[in-house]
Structure formats: C-alpha cells, structure tokens
Design an enzyme around this catalytic site. Structure first.
Site, PDB file in Angstrom:
ATOM      1  NE  ARG A  15      -2.079  -1.688   3.535  1.00 47.92           N
ATOM      2  CZ  ARG A  15      -2.564  -1.864   4.764  1.00 47.92           C
ATOM      3  NH1 ARG A  15      -3.794  -1.457   5.044  1.00 47.92           N
ATOM      4  NH2 ARG A  15      -1.817  -2.423   5.699  1.00 47.92           N
ATOM      5  CE  LYS A  75       0.505  -2.086   9.450  1.00 49.83           C
ATOM      6  NZ  LYS A  75      -0.727  -2.385  10.246  1.00 49.83           N
ATOM      7  CE1 TYR A  94      -5.989   2.735  10.074  1.00 50.04           C
ATOM      8  CE2 TYR A  94      -4.792   2.228   8.060  1.00 50.04           C
ATOM      9  CZ  TYR A  94      -5.984   2.453   8.725  1.00 50.04           C
ATOM     10  OH  TYR A  94      -7.165   2.398   8.037  1.00 50.04           O
ATOM     11  CG  HIS A  96      -2.617  -0.303  15.045  1.00 50.13           C
ATOM     12  ND1 HIS A  96      -3.975  -0.375  15.273  1.00 50.13           N
ATOM     13  CD2 HIS A  96      -2.478  -0.262  13.694  1.00 50.13           C
ATOM     14  CE1 HIS A  96      -4.625  -0.384  14.123  1.00 50.13           C
ATOM     15  NE2 HIS A  96      -3.741  -0.308  13.150  1.00 50.13           N
ATOM     16  CD  GLU A 118      -4.391   3.588  15.213  1.00 53.49           C
ATOM     17  OE1 GLU A 118      -3.508   3.511  16.105  1.00 53.49           O
ATOM     18  OE2 GLU A 118      -4.141   3.945  14.040  1.00 53.49           O
ATOM     19  CB  ILE A 269      -3.110  -9.676  14.973  1.00 50.22           C
ATOM     20  CG1 ILE A 269      -1.743 -10.145  15.493  1.00 50.22           C
ATOM     21  CG2 ILE A 269      -3.040  -9.130  13.562  1.00 50.22           C
ATOM     22  CD1 ILE A 269      -1.787 -10.901  16.790  1.00 50.22           C
ATOM     23  CG  ASP A 270      -2.762  -4.067  12.843  1.00 49.90           C
ATOM     24  OD1 ASP A 270      -1.583  -4.418  12.776  1.00 49.90           O
ATOM     25  OD2 ASP A 270      -3.421  -3.721  11.851  1.00 49.90           O
ATOM     26  CB  ALA A 299       0.413  -7.477  11.917  1.00 43.79           C
TER      27      ALA A 299
END
Length: 376
Positions: A15, A75, A94, A96, A118, A269-270, A299
């Site tokens: 991505r 990510k 993101y 996390h 998120e 899982i993230d 992930a």
C-alpha cells in the site's frame, strides 16, 4: 506545506500513503508533495503517474523524511523510520501504539506530532479512517479461513459452503462491528453456518435485520464463547476497543478444546490480538499451528489486496489530510474535535488515554489531554 510519502517497508506491504489522485488534490490546494521512487509501483501507481499529478520524486526515504513537514503513510513507522522523524513534524498514519512499547517510546522521543488513523472519529462516534481497512480485513478473513481449512494447508478439509447432502462449515465471528459484519457477509455468501457474538443487544438486533435470520445472533458471554468455539470450523476475532489493547476472549484452554484442523483468524492482531495464543505473522509466513488449530494472525491483512486497500483508505484519509495541510496541525485539530481524537503523541506527550493505560507503567508515561498538549 511539503507532504512526504515514503515507500512502505513492512513485510509484503505494498500500500502507499497517497495515490496519484490524492497527490493531485494536495497540489491543487497549493502544497508540494515529495514521493519516494517506486512507492506505488507494485500496485500500478508508477512514478510517471505521480509526476503527472504534480509530485516531486525522491530517491530515498531519508530524503523524503528530511524534506517533508508532514509524513503520510499507511503502516506504523518501523524503528528506522521513527528515528528519522523530528520535532515539529507531523506523522499521519496508522499507529496502533497500545501493544507496541518500542514504537511509542521512539515517537515520544522524536518530538513529532503523531496522528493515528485508527482513533480519528466522526460525529456518529465511529472510526471513519479505520472503517475501510476493517471492511477489507473482514472480507479477507473468510477468504483466508476458507483457504487454510483446506487439508493441504493444515486445515480439517472442510468446505465452508458444504454441498448438497453435506452440512456446511460452522463460522463463529466474535464481534459484530464493521469487521464482523463484513466477515458475515462473505461467510453467508459462501453458504456457511454463521454465528455472531456481540455484547450489544441493539447491534445484535441490527444484524438480525441485516441478515434476515440467515445468521445466528448470540449475546457474548464466556460460556457462549466456549460453547460455540468448540464447535466452529472457523473463528474470526473481530473485537475492537478504540486505541486500546484487544481483550483476550479465547484462552489457551478454549483453543485446546477446538476441533483439530479448525482455523482462527485474529483480525485484532494489530492491537495485540484477541486470542491468548495469537502472535503477529506476515504475508510471507502467515500461519502457525498450536494444539492442531491453525492460527492466521497477519498484522497487515489489507496489504494482501494493496491496490483496493490503498484506494479505499485514501478516500477516507484525504479530507483530514487536506485539513492538516491547509490549516496546520494545531489549528486543524482545534477546529475539529474528531481529528483531535486522532492525536496520540505531541511534543513528547502521550495524548491518548488508552495508550497510557496500556503502557504507562512500563514506559513511565503520563497522560496529557490532547487540547492541553496543543496549547504547550
């Protein structure tokens, strides 16, 4: 403002933070966009397309990070990327953070302003920048589960849809939010026997109406989880507490009691995973087996369909990204409480309470209200 788009470096992550169409929008608003060479080539967004959209191509991530005032990624930054961030720079991606002490520590040390996709909200209290990837991951969870139920891939050899004269496979979905709903749509489409567990009665009523009785809706209790997981061929973990570590809903004993060759897909899982035996895997090495149960815990699941995921993500992130660029991070967040909810780290302060709840003792962190942090 100068916007930087580095190439993603996580395992099998194709991505990209901005599509050429999104770049064109930033340029039309008077901003400069610096894109790392080959950032989107793997999914059909060539360097020439970015140049045509008005971007400047740079050869390395180091150049992108050094030149940009705002970094737009997909990510969470890896350790070497965190170390390239600087005080006053904006990171929009993101994150996390709750299950990731090392990243949290590095972002705090950077002094950057870090906004997590998120945890950005909307006026309905939902998570608009997480939703598109949740939709993708929910749909992929059934594809992945069906694949690994095949005997050659470690599964029991069960076809989710069954055939005339043979009962369909049983799918248990824990959590009836965006991920769970999309997983159920795919599983029902395949003809599986689907049960959804959730702790919200209004949501269970909505799901019953959506699926017109084609799924079983059950109030989630420890007893229900134990009962239905022991009978399931595929269990999808689809729970979410925004910004916080996922609760462990299936313990090791539950998993030991599951049928041999059954499959777990942990979409949470993230955020650390919602099964006790979960550990993050990659698209390169996606599964492992414990007690004869196949665990799929990739992930970055949406990275497997990177072109679709990138376009869906950009549709959601672009308006907030433009606001950050047009107004500057501080003013944009003060003007929009939903964007302010996305602020996780600012000038060495952690501004999202769930992260401090998860990591505060370990990293000696103190919570600072986001609006207060911006005033410092």
């Amino acid at each position: 403002m100068i916007i930087g788009v580095p190439k993603e470096i996580k395992n099998h992550e194709y991505r990209v933070g901005l599509t050429p169409a999104a770049v064109q929008e930033f340029v039309a608003h008077g901003h400069s966009v610096h894109v790392e060479t080959n950032a989107g080539t793997a999914i059909g967004f060539t360097d020439d397309m970015y140049v045509s959209a008005g971007a400047t191509m740079l050869n390395t991530a180091q150049e992108v990070f050094a030149s940009a005032e705002m970094i737009v990624k997909v990510k969470e930054p890896q350790e070497n990327e965190c170390k390239m961030l600087r005080a006053g720079q904006i990171l929009y991606t993101y994150l996390h953070l709750a299950p990731d002490p090392r990243q949290t520590e590095l972002l705090v040390a950077s002094g950057a302003t870090c906004i997590a996709y998120e945890t950005v909200t909307d006026n309905k209290g939902t998570l608009p920048l997480l939703a598109p990837m949740s939709e993708v991951a929910g749909r992929m969870s059934i594809q992945a589960g069906a694949h690994y139920l095949e005997k050659a891939h470690g599964g029991s050899g069960t076809l989710l849809g069954g055939v005339p004269g043979v009962a369909p496979g049983k799918v248990l979905i824990i959590g009836g939010g965006v991920v769970g709903t999309q997983a159920a749509k795919m599983a029902v489409g395949l003809g599986a026997d689907v049960t959804i567990l959730d702790r919200s009665l209004p949501r269970l009523r909505e799901l019953d109406d959506i699926f017109l009785g084609r799924v079983h809706t059950v109030y989630s209790t420890s007893d229900a989880i134990e009962h239905y997981s022991s009978r399931a061929d595929l269990v999808v973990g689809a729970v979410l507490i925004p910004g916080a570590a996922a609760p462990k809903l299936l313990n090791a004993q539950h998993i030991k009691a599951m049928k041999p060759g059954s499959v777990l897909v942990d979409v949470a899982i993230d955020q650390g995973g919602c099964f006790e035996t979960s550990r993050a895997t990659t698209h390169q090495d996606p599964v492992y087996i414990i007690d004869d149960v196949v665990h799929y815990c990739v992930a970055n699941m949406p990275g497997g369909v990177a072109r679709t995921s990138t376009m869906a993500l950009n549709n959601a992130t672009l308006p907030f990204g433009l606001a950050l660029a047009n107004k500057g991070a501080k003013q944009a967040m003060l003007d929009d409480k939903n964007l302010l909810n996305g602020l996780n780290v600012h000038k060495g302060l952690v501004t999202y309470k769930a992260v401090v709840d998860a990591l505060g003792a370990q990293l000696n962190l103190e919570y600072c209200d986001a609006a207060e942090a911006l005033s410092r």
